[in-house]
Scaffold this active site. Structure first.
Site, PDB file in Angstrom:
ATOM      1  N   GLY A  83       0.807  -1.204   0.000  1.00 42.13           N
ATOM      2  CA  GLY A  83       0.000   0.000   0.000  1.00 42.13           C
ATOM      3  C   GLY A  83       0.843   1.258   0.000  1.00 42.13           C
ATOM      4  N   SER A  84       0.324   2.310  -0.608  1.00 44.76           N
ATOM      5  CA  SER A  84       1.009   3.603  -0.579  1.00 44.76           C
ATOM      6  C   SER A  84       0.862   4.216   0.803  1.00 44.76           C
ATOM      7  CB  SER A  84       0.432   4.526  -1.648  1.00 44.76           C
ATOM      8  OG  SER A  84       0.643   3.995  -2.934  1.00 44.76           O
ATOM      9  N   HIS A 132       3.684   4.823   2.601  1.00 43.84           N
ATOM     10  CA  HIS A 132       4.923   4.479   3.300  1.00 43.84           C
ATOM     11  C   HIS A 132       6.152   5.066   2.598  1.00 43.84           C
ATOM     12  CE1 HIS A 132       2.374   1.755   5.425  1.00 43.84           C
ATOM     13  NE2 HIS A 132       2.177   0.981   4.380  1.00 43.84           N
ATOM     14  N   HIS A 152       0.463   1.065   9.522  1.00 46.39           N
ATOM     15  CA  HIS A 152      -0.791   1.325   8.816  1.00 46.39           C
ATOM     16  C   HIS A 152      -1.793   2.075   9.694  1.00 46.39           C
ATOM     17  CE1 HIS A 152       0.830  -2.057   6.415  1.00 46.39           C
ATOM     18  NE2 HIS A 152       0.302  -1.381   5.427  1.00 46.39           N
TER      19      HIS A 152
END
Length: 329
Positions: free
Chosen positions: A54-55, A57, A215
C-alpha cells in the site's frame, strides 16, 4: 484534515506521475496498471527483484527502484494492498531470464495478492516474506508484520541479484536476513488516512503507542509519555531479547521516522541507541537514519537491528542508485 491534495481519488495517480517526472533518469512509470520499473537495462539472466504494498509508506517501495535494489515496485492505494494484476504485469515487464523474487511484507492482503500473481507467472519465481516486527509474539495468529526491515531486505537482495546471484541463493539469503532482523516502533500521534479524513486512533497529549505498526493501527500498548531514554530502552531491550544479541556481535542500526518526526529527534534516538548498545558490547558497524518506511503523517519512529556478517556488510555497502537511497555509484 489539512493536506496538499485535490481529491482523495486522484491523490495516488497524481503523486506517482510527479514521482516519475522528478526521477525520470532512474525510473519509468506504467499507469495501467500502476507499477514502477527501473530505467537502466539490467544484465542478461539477472534475477528480477520486485516488491510493493500500500502507498503511504514513501519512499518505500517506489523510492527504492533502481540500480542495486528493486527492479520494480507495485504501489496500491493508501494502506491497501496492490492487486495481483499489478504484480503480474510488473514481473512480466522486468523478468530477464533468471526468474523473479518477490519481497512481501507480512500482511494478509499483500501475501494473498503476491501468491496469486506468482501462480499466474509463467517463469521461475520465489517469495521472501518480511516479518521483522517484534512487538508481536512469534506465535501471533497471522505472524509478525513486515515493517522497516523491508528496506534492509530490498537493499541486500538487490545487491546480490546485481552481482549475479541466482534465484535459489537470493531466496535463501532473504530468509537469512529476515531471521537476523528485528524492528519495533513507537507512535507519538496517529496518522490521517485521506479517505478517512481523521486520525485512525486517538492518543491524549500525555500518551504514546508502543509497538505500533505502519498502517495507523494500534500498537501493543498505550502508555504514558516518557523521556526518550526510556522509550529507546524499551524498544531496544525487546529487540535484543528477540535476536538474542550478545556482546561482540556486529549490527546495522536503522532509526526510521514515520513521516512527521524531525531529523533532530531521529538523530537523538540514534545517539541514545548507540549508547545503550555500546554499554552491552554490541558493535554498530553500519547505520541509516531518516524517513524511509513512513506512515503518512504519523509522528514517531522505529528502531531496526540487523545482525551482520562479512557477506551482509558487503551487500549493504554495494553500490545503489535509486530515488531515495544511493551510494557508491
Amino acid at each position: 484534515m489539512k493536506k496538499l491534495i485535490n481529491h482523495v481519488d486522484t491523490l495516488l495517480d497524481e503523486s506517482l506521475h510527479g514521482f516519475a517526472k522528478a526521477h525520470a533518469d532512474i525510473i519509468q512509470f506504467n499507469s495501467q496498471p500502476h507499477f514502477v520499473t527501473r530505467l537502466q537495462t539490467t544484465k542478461p539472466s539477472k534475477v528480477a527483484i520486485i516488491s510493493g504494498g500500500g502507498s503511504g509508506h514513501e519512499p518505500l517501495h517506489t523510492g527504492f527502484v533502481g540500480f542495486g535494489m528493486l527492479d520494480a515496485a507495485c504501489p496500491g492505494q493508501v494502506f491497501t494492498s496492490p492487486t495481483p494484476d499489478q504484480m503480474l504485469a510488473a514481473a512480466q515487464a522486468v523478468e530477464n531470464g533468471a526468474g523473479v523474487l518477490f519481497i512481501v511484507k507480512n500482511y494478509a492482503g499483500d501475501v494473498m495478492s503476491f501468491e496469486i500473481a506468482a501462480e499466474m507467472l509463467d517463469c521461475a519465481n520465489a517469495t521472501v516474506v518480511v516479518s521483522d516486527d517484534v512487538s508481536l509474539a512469534k506465535n501471533h495468529s497471522t505472524g509478525r508484520r513486515g515493517v522497516a526491515g523491508t528496506l534492509i531486505m530490498e537493499k541486500m537482495l538487490g545487491a546480490a541479484a546485481e552481482n549475479g546471484a541466482d534465484l535459489t541463493f537470493c531466496k535463501a539469503l532473504g530468509d537469512r536476513i529476515n531471521a537476523a532482523t528485528a524492528s519495533m516502533g513507537v507512535a507519538l500521534t496517529s496518522c490521517t488516512v485521506p479517505a478517512l479524513g481523521k486520525p485512525t486512533f486517538h492518543l491524549d497529549d500525555n500518551q504514546i503507542e508502543m509497538g505500533v505498526g505502519i498502517h495507523g493501527e494500534h500498537g501493543r500498548e498505550t502508555v504514558s509519555l516518557m523521556p526518550a531514554n526510556d522509550i529507546v530502552e524499551r524498544l531496544l531491550s525487546t529487540i535484543i531479547d528477540d535476536l538474542q544479541l550478545k556482546s561482540g556481535q556486529q549490527i546495522l542500526l536503522h532509526v526510521n521516522g514515520f513521516g512527521a518526526t524531525p531529523l533532530m529527534e531521529l538523530y537523538l534516538v540514534y545517539e541514545l541507541a548507540s549508547q545503550y548498545l555500546q554499554k552491552r558490547g554490541i558493535n554498530i558497524v553500519r547505520s541509516l537514519v531518516g524517513n524511509y518506511t513512513t506512515s503518512l503523517d504519523m509522528a514517531g519512529c522505529s528502531v531496526t537491528l540487523t545482525i551482520l556478517d562479512n557477506e551482509l556488510i558487503r551487500l549493504w555497502d554495494a553500490p545503489v542508485h535509486t530515488a531515495s537511497l544511493r551510494w557508491g555509484c
